[in-house]
Design a protein around this motif. Structure first.
Motif, PDB file in Angstrom:
ATOM      1  N   ARG A  84       0.847  -1.201   0.000  1.00  0.00           N
ATOM      2  CA  ARG A  84       0.000   0.000   0.000  1.00  0.00           C
ATOM      3  C   ARG A  84       0.880   1.247   0.000  1.00  0.00           C
ATOM      4  N   PHE A  85       0.629   2.141  -0.968  1.00  0.00           N
ATOM      5  CA  PHE A  85       1.380   3.379  -1.094  1.00  0.00           C
ATOM      6  C   PHE A  85       0.492   4.572  -0.752  1.00  0.00           C
ATOM      7  N   THR A  86       0.972   5.413   0.135  1.00  0.00           N
ATOM      8  CA  THR A  86       0.333   6.693   0.411  1.00  0.00           C
ATOM      9  C   THR A  86       1.002   7.742  -0.461  1.00  0.00           C
ATOM     10  N   LEU A  87       0.216   8.456  -1.261  1.00  0.00           N
ATOM     11  CA  LEU A  87       0.775   9.330  -2.286  1.00  0.00           C
ATOM     12  C   LEU A  87       0.935  10.768  -1.802  1.00  0.00           C
ATOM     13  N   ARG A  88       1.879  11.437  -2.405  1.00  0.00           N
ATOM     14  CA  ARG A  88       2.161  12.834  -2.091  1.00  0.00           C
ATOM     15  C   ARG A  88       1.050  13.715  -2.672  1.00  0.00           C
ATOM     16  N   LYS A  89       0.595  14.675  -1.889  1.00  0.00           N
ATOM     17  CA  LYS A  89      -0.466  15.573  -2.347  1.00  0.00           C
ATOM     18  C   LYS A  89       0.116  16.847  -2.958  1.00  0.00           C
ATOM     19  N   ASN A  90      -0.729  17.555  -3.704  1.00  0.00           N
ATOM     20  CA  ASN A  90      -0.375  18.855  -4.294  1.00  0.00           C
ATOM     21  C   ASN A  90       0.806  18.767  -5.266  1.00  0.00           C
ATOM     22  N   VAL A  91       0.872  17.671  -5.996  1.00  0.00           N
ATOM     23  CA  VAL A  91       1.891  17.492  -7.033  1.00  0.00           C
ATOM     24  C   VAL A  91       1.217  17.631  -8.395  1.00  0.00           C
ATOM     25  N   LYS A  92       1.897  18.343  -9.305  1.00  0.00           N
ATOM     26  CA  LYS A  92       1.366  18.525 -10.651  1.00  0.00           C
ATOM     27  C   LYS A  92       2.328  17.990 -11.696  1.00  0.00           C
ATOM     28  N   PHE A  93       1.757  17.487 -12.793  1.00  0.00           N
ATOM     29  CA  PHE A  93       2.565  17.205 -13.973  1.00  0.00           C
ATOM     30  C   PHE A  93       2.921  18.539 -14.636  1.00  0.00           C
ATOM     31  N   HIS A  94       3.884  18.501 -15.533  1.00  0.00           N
ATOM     32  CA  HIS A  94       4.347  19.728 -16.189  1.00  0.00           C
ATOM     33  C   HIS A  94       3.247  20.437 -16.973  1.00  0.00           C
ATOM     34  N   ASN A  95       2.237  19.696 -17.415  1.00  0.00           N
ATOM     35  CA  ASN A  95       1.138  20.296 -18.183  1.00  0.00           C
ATOM     36  C   ASN A  95      -0.007  20.781 -17.285  1.00  0.00           C
ATOM     37  N   GLY A  96       0.201  20.731 -15.972  1.00  0.00           N
ATOM     38  CA  GLY A  96      -0.818  21.191 -15.042  1.00  0.00           C
ATOM     39  C   GLY A  96      -1.761  20.112 -14.566  1.00  0.00           C
ATOM     40  N   GLU A  97      -1.669  18.948 -15.155  1.00  0.00           N
ATOM     41  CA  GLU A  97      -2.523  17.823 -14.784  1.00  0.00           C
ATOM     42  C   GLU A  97      -2.177  17.363 -13.359  1.00  0.00           C
ATOM     43  N   PRO A  98      -3.172  17.045 -12.532  1.00  0.00           N
ATOM     44  CA  PRO A  98      -2.858  16.650 -11.154  1.00  0.00           C
ATOM     45  C   PRO A  98      -2.316  15.224 -11.066  1.00  0.00           C
ATOM     46  N   PHE A  99      -1.371  15.041 -10.173  1.00  0.00           N
ATOM     47  CA  PHE A  99      -0.893  13.698  -9.854  1.00  0.00           C
ATOM     48  C   PHE A  99      -1.768  13.128  -8.746  1.00  0.00           C
ATOM     49  N   ASN A 100      -2.222  11.888  -8.946  1.00  0.00           N
ATOM     50  CA  ASN A 100      -3.066  11.234  -7.949  1.00  0.00           C
ATOM     51  C   ASN A 100      -3.049   9.725  -8.176  1.00  0.00           C
ATOM     52  N   ALA A 101      -3.899   9.035  -7.437  1.00  0.00           N
ATOM     53  CA  ALA A 101      -3.930   7.574  -7.530  1.00  0.00           C
ATOM     54  C   ALA A 101      -4.327   7.097  -8.921  1.00  0.00           C
ATOM     55  N   ALA A 102      -5.200   7.859  -9.583  1.00  0.00           N
ATOM     56  CA  ALA A 102      -5.613   7.475 -10.943  1.00  0.00           C
ATOM     57  C   ALA A 102      -4.426   7.483 -11.896  1.00  0.00           C
ATOM     58  N   ALA A 103      -3.493   8.421 -11.721  1.00  0.00           N
ATOM     59  CA  ALA A 103      -2.296   8.477 -12.569  1.00  0.00           C
ATOM     60  C   ALA A 103      -1.397   7.274 -12.323  1.00  0.00           C
ATOM     61  N   VAL A 131      -3.193  -2.970  -9.838  1.00  0.00           N
ATOM     62  CA  VAL A 131      -3.112  -1.768  -9.006  1.00  0.00           C
ATOM     63  C   VAL A 131      -4.533  -1.297  -8.730  1.00  0.00           C
ATOM     64  N   LYS A 132      -4.865  -1.173  -7.436  1.00  0.00           N
ATOM     65  CA  LYS A 132      -6.206  -0.757  -7.044  1.00  0.00           C
ATOM     66  C   LYS A 132      -6.168   0.623  -6.393  1.00  0.00           C
ATOM     67  N   VAL A 133      -7.094   1.479  -6.817  1.00  0.00           N
ATOM     68  CA  VAL A 133      -7.231   2.795  -6.198  1.00  0.00           C
ATOM     69  C   VAL A 133      -8.091   2.654  -4.946  1.00  0.00           C
ATOM     70  N   ILE A 134      -7.540   3.013  -3.799  1.00  0.00           N
ATOM     71  CA  ILE A 134      -8.280   2.964  -2.540  1.00  0.00           C
ATOM     72  C   ILE A 134      -8.985   4.296  -2.293  1.00  0.00           C
ATOM     73  N   ASP A 135      -8.269   5.368  -2.520  1.00  0.00           N
ATOM     74  CA  ASP A 135      -8.835   6.717  -2.489  1.00  0.00           C
ATOM     75  C   ASP A 135      -7.908   7.576  -3.345  1.00  0.00           C
ATOM     76  N   PRO A 136      -8.197   8.862  -3.553  1.00  0.00           N
ATOM     77  CA  PRO A 136      -7.381   9.670  -4.482  1.00  0.00           C
ATOM     78  C   PRO A 136      -5.891   9.687  -4.172  1.00  0.00           C
TER      79      PRO A 136
END
Length: 501
Positions: A84-103, A131-136
């Motif tokens: 289980r990975f807890t992801l970093r919040k408030n991260v953006k790709f270079h094009n402005g797209e948000p980084f999240n569990a879906a990515a 890979v399963k998304v548990i939450d964003p």
């Protein structure tokens, strides 16, 4: 006063232009991977660039310790069958797209699906079932089997996180040459075979880079890289040839950095082509080569002899396994026993622009000739050699094989090179080898893995799959204006904290 206004305006514009241009760090590497998609290649040249464009869930520091990357923490669940990975919040790709569990899910679905199957990376991650998304900001990696090197691999190549929306809109071909990641530098332009220009990503989650611009120049000829470094047109040059090491050291404007690398060099045999399909012939050719002489005369001491395709830092290294001794008399005896007639042709293939290995190949040819064979040297362009000639089994009897075991775990070398059906193994098939590799690949017990990996190394030695030549030191040339650069032992450059005077 009126006359001063145009002058002041001109000065203001000039200062503004200089500020916009900013500081530029220029790095020269020897190879253009030709695709900046993380799943398309396994070349160290990609890692020298890609880690400045992309991030993985895990980062490996220069001292080879694993640290949080796009994941802030990870936990093993369900008897190690889930990560289980807890992801970093408030991260953006270079094009402005948000980084999240879906990515993250998109990245690994793509890597483990039909698109990933086209390249060499998928085999590194086949322990991941889903890979399963548990939450964003939480994802679970459901594992089909154990993989003791998985976390290290997640800090590597194919596991770099990519932007779903951008890829879907632009397509695979466009993404190959217009990469977007979450890394410290963002894409500006790319000229195939010439250069890649990047710009500091000021919104980078780890802090803005120290330079405004990062330019890579792809200069295949080592002597040209050295000349450009001496002229001050590049700041850092990878792959300084040993013949130029003293020249760099004597130049008071340059610094030579030598670092023990994961790269092991060999001359691998095509085991499906006569006469190297015969074990006695392969053993004979091992006895025929004086490794110590090659290291002393050609590498000028910047290397150590090896008995398997790994160096002493690699997990799986066996200090008790010794290289074949130099014994031309034994070589002749084995060739005679194998029925190989004097004057039999032995082909040797290598990359034509690799100045050091050219000398190595010529030396090996001399050793082969000394035991009665007729060596024939054949050169190829780099990308053709590694994307076509080797994986499609078009090589001669023996061919250059350098392997950058950047995980420092022999599994990541041995499985990809010796397991039947792998991209880099078009000809060697041995059920006993497959069984050993599969067995250790699924173990979490490191002591048992070490025993098996050492048995794998011994089998490669006994089967004489290749002539392991040397574990090389990597030589980097660095201009004095470069600050805070330390040559990486794993070849994966991260230049965020490097600055220039």
């Amino acid at each position: 006063m009126k006359a001063l206004k145009p002058l002041l305006l001109t000065l203001t514009l000039a200062v503004g232009a200089a500020h916009a241009q900013g500081t530029t760090l220029t790095v020269a590497t020897g190879q253009d991977p030709q695709s900046w998609d993380p799943i398309d290649t396994f070349l160290m040249a990609w890692g020298q660039v890609g880690h400045n464009i992309y991030d993985g869930l895990v980062i490996r520091s220069p001292d080879l310790k694993l640290q949080p990357g796009l994941a802030t923490k990870w936990t093993a669940l369900n008897n190690n069958k889930t990560l289980r990975f807890t992801l970093r919040k408030n991260v953006k790709f270079h094009n402005g797209e948000p980084f999240n569990a879906a990515a993250v899910k998109f990245t690994f679905d793509r890597l483990l699906g039909p698109e990933g199957k086209k390249g060499p990376q998928q085999a590194n991650y086949n322990a991941i079932k889903e890979v399963k998304v548990i939450d964003p900001y939480t994802v679970d990696f459901i594992l089909s089997q154990a993989d003791p090197v998985l976390l290290t691999k997640l800090a590597g190549y194919g596991a770099m996180i990519v932007p779903p929306k951008y890829l879907k809109e632009k397509g695979e071909d466009y993404f190959n040459t217009h990469p977007v990641g979450t890394g410290p530098f963002k894409f500006v332009s790319y000229k195939n075979g010439e250069s890649l220009k990047l710009q500091a990503f000021k919104e980078y989650w780890g802090g803005a880079p120290k330079v405004d611009n990062l330019t890579y120049r792809f200069i295949e000829e080592p002597s040209t890289r050295v000349a450009e470094l001496q002229a001050g047109r590049i700041d850092i040059a990878q792959g300084i040839p040993v013949s130029q090491a003293e020249t760099i050291k004597k130049n008071n404007k340059l610094v030579l950095q030598a670092v023990d690398s994961p790269t092991a060099m060999s001359l691998r045999f095509n085991t499906s082509k006569a006469p190297t399909d015969n074990l006695k012939v392969r053993q004979a050719l091992n006895y025929a080569v004086d490794r110590e002489a090659i290291i002393k005369s050609i590498l000028q001491g910047y290397g150590t002899p090896i008995a398997s395709l790994q160096g002493a830092k690699s997990f799986g290294y066996d200090p008790n396994l010794k290289p074949y001794p130099y014994d031309p008399t034994k070589a002749k005896q084995l060739l005679q026993e194998a029925g190989v007639k004097p004057g039999t042709t032995i082909g040797i293939d290598f990359v034509g622009t690799d100045a050091v290995f050219r000398e190595v190949a010529q030396a090996v040819a001399g050793f082969f000739q000394a035991v009665g064979l007729k060596p024939e040297l054949k050169t190829y362009e780099t990308n053709t050699f590694y994307s076509d000639i080797i994986p499609k089994n078009k090589t001669s009897n023996a061919y250059q094989m350098g392997w950058g075991g950047w995980t420092f775990d022999f599994d990541n070398t041995a499985y990809l090179l010796y397991h039947s059906g792998q991209f880099w193994n078009p000809d060697y098939k041995n059920p006993a080898m497959d069984k050993l590799l599969d067995e250790q690949h699924n173990l979490s017990d490191q002591k048992k893995r070490l025993t098996i990996l050492r048995n794998v190394a011994k089998m490669t030695h006994d089967e004489a799959i290749e002539i392991p030549l040397y574990n090389q030191q990597d030589l980097w040339g660095v201009g004095q204006r470069v600050q805070n650069f330390k040559a990486p032992s794993d070849n994966l450059l991260n230049l965020k904290n490097v600055s220039v005077k």
